[in-house]
Write a protein that holds these residues in place. Structure first.
Motif, PDB file in Angstrom:
ATOM      1  N   VAL A   1     -40.187 -21.294  53.471  1.00 46.25           N
ATOM      2  CA  VAL A   1     -40.983 -20.940  54.556  1.00 46.25           C
ATOM      3  C   VAL A   1     -41.702 -21.775  55.132  1.00 46.25           C
ATOM      4  CG1 VAL A   1     -42.447 -19.007  55.234  1.00 46.25           C
ATOM      5  CG2 VAL A   1     -40.947 -18.535  53.206  1.00 46.25           C
TER       6      VAL A   1
ATOM      7  N   CYS B   1     -41.153 -19.729  60.955  1.00 43.20           N
ATOM      8  CA  CYS B   1     -42.370 -18.826  61.726  1.00 43.20           C
ATOM      9  C   CYS B   1     -42.637 -19.317  62.972  1.00 43.20           C
ATOM     10  CB  CYS B   1     -43.516 -18.857  60.605  1.00 43.20           C
ATOM     11  SG  CYS B   1     -43.115 -18.148  59.125  1.00 43.20           S
TER      12      CYS B   1
ATOM     13  N   ARG C   1     -49.481 -14.353  54.067  1.00 42.23           N
ATOM     14  CA  ARG C   1     -48.176 -13.752  54.800  1.00 42.23           C
ATOM     15  C   ARG C   1     -46.998 -14.592  54.693  1.00 42.23           C
ATOM     16  NH1 ARG C   1     -49.756 -11.931  60.577  1.00 42.23           N
ATOM     17  NH2 ARG C   1     -47.842 -10.469  60.258  1.00 42.23           N
TER      18      ARG C   1
ATOM     19  N   ARG D   1     -43.466 -13.159  52.999  1.00 40.50           N
ATOM     20  CA  ARG D   1     -42.380 -13.216  53.836  1.00 40.50           C
ATOM     21  C   ARG D   1     -41.118 -13.796  52.828  1.00 40.50           C
ATOM     22  NH1 ARG D   1     -40.240 -16.244  58.913  1.00 40.50           N
ATOM     23  NH2 ARG D   1     -38.249 -14.860  59.453  1.00 40.50           N
TER      24      ARG D   1
ATOM     25  N   HIS E   1     -40.470 -11.359  50.083  1.00 40.76           N
ATOM     26  CA  HIS E   1     -39.351 -10.242  50.762  1.00 40.76           C
ATOM     27  C   HIS E   1     -38.143 -10.803  50.797  1.00 40.76           C
ATOM     28  CE1 HIS E   1     -37.973  -7.585  53.837  1.00 40.76           C
ATOM     29  NE2 HIS E   1     -38.596  -6.580  53.273  1.00 40.76           N
ATOM     30  N   GLU E   2     -38.185 -11.710  51.194  1.00 35.70           N
ATOM     31  CA  GLU E   2     -36.554 -12.251  51.257  1.00 35.70           C
ATOM     32  C   GLU E   2     -36.009 -12.470  50.030  1.00 35.70           C
ATOM     33  OE1 GLU E   2     -33.255 -13.553  53.248  1.00 35.70           O
ATOM     34  OE2 GLU E   2     -34.954 -12.557  54.066  1.00 35.70           O
TER      35      GLU E   2
ATOM     36  N   PHE F   1     -41.373  -5.932  54.802  1.00 40.07           N
ATOM     37  CA  PHE F   1     -42.050  -6.925  55.197  1.00 40.07           C
ATOM     38  C   PHE F   1     -43.117  -6.756  56.634  1.00 40.07           C
ATOM     39  CE2 PHE F   1     -42.228 -10.877  58.640  1.00 40.07           C
ATOM     40  CZ  PHE F   1     -43.065 -11.540  57.786  1.00 40.07           C
ATOM     41  N   ASP F   2     -42.270  -5.776  57.504  1.00 38.71           N
ATOM     42  CA  ASP F   2     -43.124  -5.585  58.842  1.00 38.71           C
ATOM     43  C   ASP F   2     -44.355  -4.846  58.460  1.00 38.71           C
ATOM     44  OD1 ASP F   2     -41.851  -3.046  57.894  1.00 38.71           O
ATOM     45  OD2 ASP F   2     -41.286  -2.711  59.839  1.00 38.71           O
TER      46      ASP F   2
END
Length: 144
Positions: free
Chosen positions: A46, A70, A78, A82, A85-86, A135-136
């Motif tokens: 990330v 990003c 965060r 992210r 979550h992925e 994630f959102d």
């Protein structure tokens, strides 16, 4: 039954690496992850809107890893969420979280999975993966 890392039954491990403007450190970290003897690792980097060309540079060096960029620096928590979550979405059984200045031993992932598979207390210390927020819906305090 002992785990055999040579079989497809070995758990899938998502390795989430965070990077911000330090492609040299990230390269060293990713090289150590790639040297891991674990057969079922899924490496996700990330990148926090680096301005030094990190994402592009690392994408060329490591075409097999997923690089999530990003558009702005969203902060470490965060960004880590992210990546988590992925990794969950991609079906990983475990997640190893690293910053770009980490360098891991070639057997670390296998050793951590062996502990997780054999130690009921350790295995049950984390919430189930299906308890994670989409994630959102994540914010900086989601998993702190």
């Amino acid at each position: 039954m002992p785990l055999d890392s040579r079989t497809s039954a070995f758990p899938r491990v998502g390795v989430v690496v965070l990077n911000y403007n330090d492609r040299a450190l990230a390269e060293t970290c990713l090289r150590s992850v790639m040297k891991s003897t674990s057969p079922n690792k899924d490496t996700i980097l990330v990148d926090h809107a680096s301005t030094d060309g990190s994402a592009e540079y690392l994408r060329v060096l490591f075409p097999s890893i997923l690089i999530l960029g990003c558009p702005v620096n969203i902060g470490s928590v965060r960004a880590r969420n992210r990546g988590f979550h992925e990794a969950i979405w991609r079906g990983n059984d475990y997640i190893l979280s690293l910053d770009n200045d980490a360098h891991i031993d070639a057997h670390l992932i296998e050793e951590l999975v062996a502990v997780g598979a054999s130690d009921r207390l350790w295995r049950n210390s984390a919430p189930p993966l299906n308890a994670c927020l989409p994630f959102d819906q994540l914010n900086e305090s989601a998993y702190v």
